[in-house]
Design a protein around this motif. Structure first.
Motif, PDB file in Angstrom:
ATOM      1  N   LYS A   3      35.292  18.331 -18.610  1.00 39.66           N
ATOM      2  CA  LYS A   3      34.458  17.371 -18.071  1.00 39.66           C
ATOM      3  C   LYS A   3      34.940  16.101 -18.093  1.00 39.66           C
ATOM      4  N   TYR A   4      34.528  15.022 -17.253  1.00 45.72           N
ATOM      5  CA  TYR A   4      35.117  13.683 -17.370  1.00 45.72           C
ATOM      6  C   TYR A   4      34.132  12.792 -17.895  1.00 45.72           C
ATOM      7  N   VAL A   5      34.286  12.178 -19.062  1.00 43.28           N
ATOM      8  CA  VAL A   5      33.299  11.606 -19.868  1.00 43.28           C
ATOM      9  C   VAL A   5      33.475  10.092 -19.719  1.00 43.28           C
ATOM     10  N   LEU A  63      26.965  14.579 -27.306  1.00 39.76           N
ATOM     11  CA  LEU A  63      26.557  13.345 -26.914  1.00 39.76           C
ATOM     12  C   LEU A  63      25.529  12.409 -28.333  1.00 39.76           C
ATOM     13  N   VAL A 107      31.517  20.171 -23.534  1.00 37.23           N
ATOM     14  CA  VAL A 107      30.919  19.094 -23.789  1.00 37.23           C
ATOM     15  C   VAL A 107      29.110  19.577 -24.390  1.00 37.23           C
ATOM     16  N   CYS A 162      37.561  15.480 -21.195  1.00 37.30           N
ATOM     17  CA  CYS A 162      37.450  16.540 -22.633  1.00 37.30           C
ATOM     18  C   CYS A 162      37.651  17.838 -21.876  1.00 37.30           C
ATOM     19  N   LEU A 171      34.881  12.709 -29.260  1.00 35.00           N
ATOM     20  CA  LEU A 171      35.119  13.318 -27.720  1.00 35.00           C
ATOM     21  C   LEU A 171      35.790  14.834 -27.923  1.00 35.00           C
ATOM     22  N   VAL A 184      26.476   6.884 -21.760  1.00 33.47           N
ATOM     23  CA  VAL A 184      27.268   7.862 -21.605  1.00 33.47           C
ATOM     24  C   VAL A 184      26.961   8.754 -20.255  1.00 33.47           C
ATOM     25  N   VAL A 191      28.541  12.112 -18.308  1.00 36.99           N
ATOM     26  CA  VAL A 191      29.342  13.334 -18.121  1.00 36.99           C
ATOM     27  C   VAL A 191      29.324  13.917 -16.758  1.00 36.99           C
TER      28      VAL A 191
END
Ligand code: PRT
Ligand code: ZN
Length: 299
Positions: free
Chosen positions: A227-229, A278, A273, A269, A245, A289, A291
């Motif tokens: 995932k892109y956080v 979170l 996640v 990540c 993370l 935040v 995701v």
């Protein structure tokens, strides 16, 4: 391109691995057209063709050279390999990649009412299975003498029919065992879907196509969990945030316009996640935040 230069992959026609296997290949960019008889898929944009068959036939199709690659559960690959060894035949195929789906285990189970203290209790028992070679291997390793009752299906009902004292069968959730009043007592092998390839040389063109496919499979497997956080964090909590993370190597830290105390953090990540992650990030001072799913990744 001449047909002999196209990679042929055997995939289960219908069953537990069928959809996930075609889905994986499509995620690798392969566009497929199915033949009218639905036994064959033609790769339109890559020199790859798919043969749709019963999973048990795949090892033999590889040995015979009818296909170059095949997708099966490790349980099927190992059962066939052991059977061939017993007949002094060389399998001629190997595992190229584990594919992260079709997870299950080949397990020994006994009726709930049977006392069981350890594998030694199986000595002299009748054990029903569709995987005789794997079971015999398990028994031989433990120097146990048991009678292997080979069945092609409905193994779980053998104890209640009185034809076996125990079973050795695939389990995923365990619901089937529970429904049949059986208790799992040992694991013979853990399994997941794997890509098998022939040992024989493929020739330059097919080999480079195989390498491209393997790289793309790696990419697909990586993005599955990734995932892109993005989040905002207090500058002084940066170390803690980076630690929280999951599976992020080196996050990007960016200044926030007009804010000295807070920064933006962007990270890929590579592990799942969860909500808990979170919540922990928020507890460490993170805000805003986000995701996002990762579509493709090439390292
Ligand atoms: O027709 P074909 O011969 O191609 O298919 P098949 O009927 O032989 O195979 P299929 O589609 O049932 O399974 C294909 C592969 O999926 C297996 O070889 C395993 O590698 C994998 N797999 C993953 C499973 C399971 N999970 C699984 N749960 N294969 C079978 N099961 C059976 C299990 O034996 C039990 O009877 O599903 C039943 C339900 O399991 P529980 O534990 O969730 O209740
Ligand atoms: Zn089968």
């Amino acid at each position: 391109m001449d047909g002999t230069q196209r990679l042929k992959i055997a995939v289960q026609k219908s069953g537990r691995l069928a959809d996930s296997s075609l889905d994986l290949l499509q995620r690798c960019g392969l566009k497929l057209t199915r033949s009218k008889d639905r036994l064959f898929c033609y790769g339109e944009n890559m020199p790859i063709d798919i043969l749709l068959v019963r999973d048990d036939d795949i090892p033999e199709l590889l040995i015979e050279g009818v296909c170059d690659l095949g997708i099966v559960g490790e349980n099927v690959a190992e059962e066939a390999r052991l059977g061939l060894h017993a007949n002094e035949r060389d399998p001629g195929y190997r595992t190229l990649k584990r594919l992260d789906y079709g997870a299950c285990r080949l397990a020994i189970a006994v009726p709930e009412t049977t006392a069981y203290t350890g594998a030694a209790d199986l000595d002299g028992a009748r054990i029903a299975t569709s995987y005789p070679s794997l079971l015999k291997h398990y028994l031989a390793e433990r120097e146990l003498n048991a009678h292997v009752v080979q069945l092609s299906g409905s193994v779980e009902i053998a104890p209640s029919l009185g034809t076996a004292d125990a079973i050795c069968d695939l389990v995923s959730t365990g619901a089937t065992l529970t429904a049949n009043r059986l208790r799992e007592v040992d694991t013979v092998m853990a399994s997941q879907a794997v890509l098998l390839g022939r040992d024989a040389e493929l020739g330059e063109i097919k080999q480079s196509e195989l390498e491209r496919l393997l790289r793309r499979i790696d990419g697909v497997l990586q993005v599955k969990e990734s995932k892109y956080v993005m989040l905002h964090a207090p500058r002084e909590a940066l170390d803690e945030i980076k630690r929280l993370l999951p599976g992020a190597e080196s996050p990007t830290v960016l200044p926030l316009e007009g804010r000295q105390d807070r920064v933006a953090v962007h990270a890929v990540c590579r592990e799942t996640v969860f909500w808990e992650h979170l919540e922990d990030l928020k507890g460490a001072g993170a805000s805003a935040v986000l995701v996002l799913p990762v579509e493709k990744m090439l390292d």
